[in-house]
Design a protein around this motif. Structure first.
Motif, PDB file in Angstrom:
ATOM      1  N   ARG A 276       0.831  -1.202   0.000  1.00 12.98           N
ATOM      2  CA  ARG A 276       0.000   0.000   0.000  1.00 12.98           C
ATOM      3  C   ARG A 276       0.869   1.257   0.000  1.00 12.98           C
ATOM      4  O   ARG A 276       1.972   1.262   0.547  1.00 12.98           O
ATOM      5  N   PHE A 277       0.358   2.306  -0.627  1.00 14.46           N
ATOM      6  CA  PHE A 277       1.032   3.598  -0.684  1.00 14.46           C
ATOM      7  C   PHE A 277      -0.029   4.677  -0.533  1.00 14.46           C
ATOM      8  O   PHE A 277      -1.071   4.604  -1.177  1.00 14.46           O
ATOM      9  N   SER A 278       0.211   5.642   0.308  1.00  9.06           N
ATOM     10  CA  SER A 278      -0.758   6.726   0.475  1.00  9.06           C
ATOM     11  C   SER A 278      -0.041   8.043   0.699  1.00  9.06           C
ATOM     12  O   SER A 278       1.090   8.083   1.179  1.00  9.06           O
ATOM     13  N   ASP A 279      -0.715   9.104   0.318  1.00  8.24           N
ATOM     14  CA  ASP A 279      -0.236  10.459   0.535  1.00  8.24           C
ATOM     15  C   ASP A 279      -1.464  11.313   0.781  1.00  8.24           C
ATOM     16  O   ASP A 279      -2.267  11.517  -0.115  1.00  8.24           O
ATOM     17  N   ASP A 280      -1.624  11.791   2.001  1.00  6.92           N
ATOM     18  CA  ASP A 280      -2.819  12.579   2.315  1.00  6.92           C
ATOM     19  C   ASP A 280      -2.590  14.074   2.134  1.00  6.92           C
ATOM     20  O   ASP A 280      -3.454  14.884   2.459  1.00  6.92           O
ATOM     21  N   HIS A 281      -1.423  14.458   1.605  1.00 11.22           N
ATOM     22  CA  HIS A 281      -1.085  15.870   1.384  1.00 11.22           C
ATOM     23  C   HIS A 281      -1.289  16.678   2.661  1.00 11.22           C
ATOM     24  O   HIS A 281      -1.780  17.801   2.623  1.00 11.22           O
ATOM     25  N   PHE A 282      -0.945  16.072   3.782  1.00 11.91           N
ATOM     26  CA  PHE A 282      -1.061  16.697   5.101  1.00 11.91           C
ATOM     27  C   PHE A 282      -2.468  17.220   5.359  1.00 11.91           C
ATOM     28  O   PHE A 282      -2.677  18.299   5.889  1.00 11.91           O
ATOM     29  N   GLY A 283      -3.475  16.443   4.937  1.00  7.95           N
ATOM     30  CA  GLY A 283      -4.865  16.795   5.193  1.00  7.95           C
ATOM     31  C   GLY A 283      -5.490  17.712   4.157  1.00  7.95           C
ATOM     32  O   GLY A 283      -6.658  18.045   4.247  1.00  7.95           O
ATOM     33  N   LEU A 284      -4.726  18.147   3.158  1.00  2.00           N
ATOM     34  CA  LEU A 284      -5.269  19.020   2.117  1.00  2.00           C
ATOM     35  C   LEU A 284      -5.997  18.202   1.058  1.00  2.00           C
ATOM     36  O   LEU A 284      -5.904  16.984   1.013  1.00  2.00           O
TER      37      LEU A 284
ATOM     38  N   GLY B  68     -10.207   7.517  -3.655  1.00  2.00           N
ATOM     39  CA  GLY B  68     -10.164   8.879  -4.174  1.00  2.00           C
ATOM     40  C   GLY B  68     -10.657   8.868  -5.606  1.00  2.00           C
ATOM     41  O   GLY B  68     -11.403   9.715  -6.033  1.00  2.00           O
ATOM     42  N   GLU B  69     -10.238   7.868  -6.376  1.00  2.00           N
ATOM     43  CA  GLU B  69     -10.690   7.670  -7.742  1.00  2.00           C
ATOM     44  C   GLU B  69     -11.814   6.648  -7.797  1.00  2.00           C
ATOM     45  O   GLU B  69     -12.524   6.542  -8.759  1.00  2.00           O
ATOM     46  N   GLN B  70     -11.940   5.814  -6.754  1.00  2.00           N
ATOM     47  CA  GLN B  70     -12.910   4.728  -6.663  1.00  2.00           C
ATOM     48  C   GLN B  70     -12.781   3.770  -7.838  1.00  2.00           C
ATOM     49  O   GLN B  70     -13.739   3.412  -8.488  1.00  2.00           O
ATOM     50  N   THR B  71     -11.556   3.353  -8.124  1.00  2.00           N
ATOM     51  CA  THR B  71     -11.283   2.424  -9.206  1.00  2.00           C
ATOM     52  C   THR B  71     -10.786   1.122  -8.611  1.00  2.00           C
ATOM     53  O   THR B  71      -9.936   1.128  -7.746  1.00  2.00           O
TER      54      THR B  71
ATOM     55  N   GLY C 126      -6.795  16.424  -2.461  1.00  2.00           N
ATOM     56  CA  GLY C 126      -5.930  15.745  -3.424  1.00  2.00           C
ATOM     57  C   GLY C 126      -5.176  14.560  -2.861  1.00  2.00           C
ATOM     58  O   GLY C 126      -4.317  14.003  -3.525  1.00  2.00           O
ATOM     59  N   GLY C 127      -5.461  14.147  -1.656  1.00  2.00           N
ATOM     60  CA  GLY C 127      -4.809  12.975  -1.093  1.00  2.00           C
ATOM     61  C   GLY C 127      -5.298  11.709  -1.775  1.00  2.00           C
ATOM     62  O   GLY C 127      -6.359  11.677  -2.382  1.00  2.00           O
ATOM     63  N   TYR C 128      -4.502  10.660  -1.708  1.00  2.00           N
ATOM     64  CA  TYR C 128      -4.865   9.401  -2.356  1.00  2.00           C
ATOM     65  C   TYR C 128      -4.237   8.226  -1.610  1.00  2.00           C
ATOM     66  O   TYR C 128      -3.331   8.402  -0.799  1.00  2.00           O
ATOM     67  N   GLU C 129      -4.764   7.043  -1.917  1.00  2.00           N
ATOM     68  CA  GLU C 129      -4.240   5.803  -1.357  1.00  2.00           C
ATOM     69  C   GLU C 129      -4.351   4.716  -2.415  1.00  2.00           C
ATOM     70  O   GLU C 129      -5.381   4.590  -3.073  1.00  2.00           O
ATOM     71  N   VAL C 130      -3.282   3.971  -2.606  1.00  2.00           N
ATOM     72  CA  VAL C 130      -3.245   2.881  -3.576  1.00  2.00           C
ATOM     73  C   VAL C 130      -2.877   1.611  -2.822  1.00  2.00           C
ATOM     74  O   VAL C 130      -1.954   1.617  -2.004  1.00  2.00           O
TER      75      VAL C 130
END
Length: 121
Positions: free
Chosen positions: A65-73, A105-108, A75-79
């Motif tokens: 798993r990889f995620s980046d929440d952009h420090f709560g801003l 985030g993309e719901q794919t 545009g965050g995502y999780e794969v």
């Protein structure tokens, strides 16, 4: 005026967990190893790897798993990509393997080995 000195230490970015137990489903021993790095590229990105295997399973179940929440801003995502082994020696159905890539985030969701899986964007 009052002066205050606060001494603090940042928690380690890397985290390792492991465990051993018995399955309620098969009664066999199982082991799990989970590693997570909470600041991979220096911007708060999180990467994790989880491996689980039972004594009666033909192959391990693996999750990355990889995620980046952009420090709560915005545009965050999780794969998350995974390959789960389902079944065992005492199973009624033949063993199956399910693989997928899930992007929140993309719901794919892209899935292999599951004819009922759907894709949406």
């Amino acid at each position: 005026s009052v002066q205050m000195l606060i001494v603090a230490q940042e928690a380690p970015a890397r985290h390792l967990e492991y465990g051993l137990g018995r399955s309620l489903y098969t009664g066999a021993w199982e082991g799990e190893l989970d590693f997570e790095h909470g600041n991979l590229l220096g911007g708060g990105e999180v990467v994790g790897l989880s491996v689980r295997r039972g004594a009666k399973e033909a192959q391990p179940s693996v999750r990355v798993r990889f995620s980046d929440d952009h420090f709560g801003l915005d545009g965050g995502y999780e794969v998350e990509a995974f390959s789960d082994f389902i079944g065992g020696e005492k199973s009624v159905a033949p063993p199956k393997e399910k693989s997928a890539l899930v992007v929140s985030g993309e719901q794919t969701a892209i899935s292999e080995g599951d004819p009922t899986a759907t894709q949406s964007a």
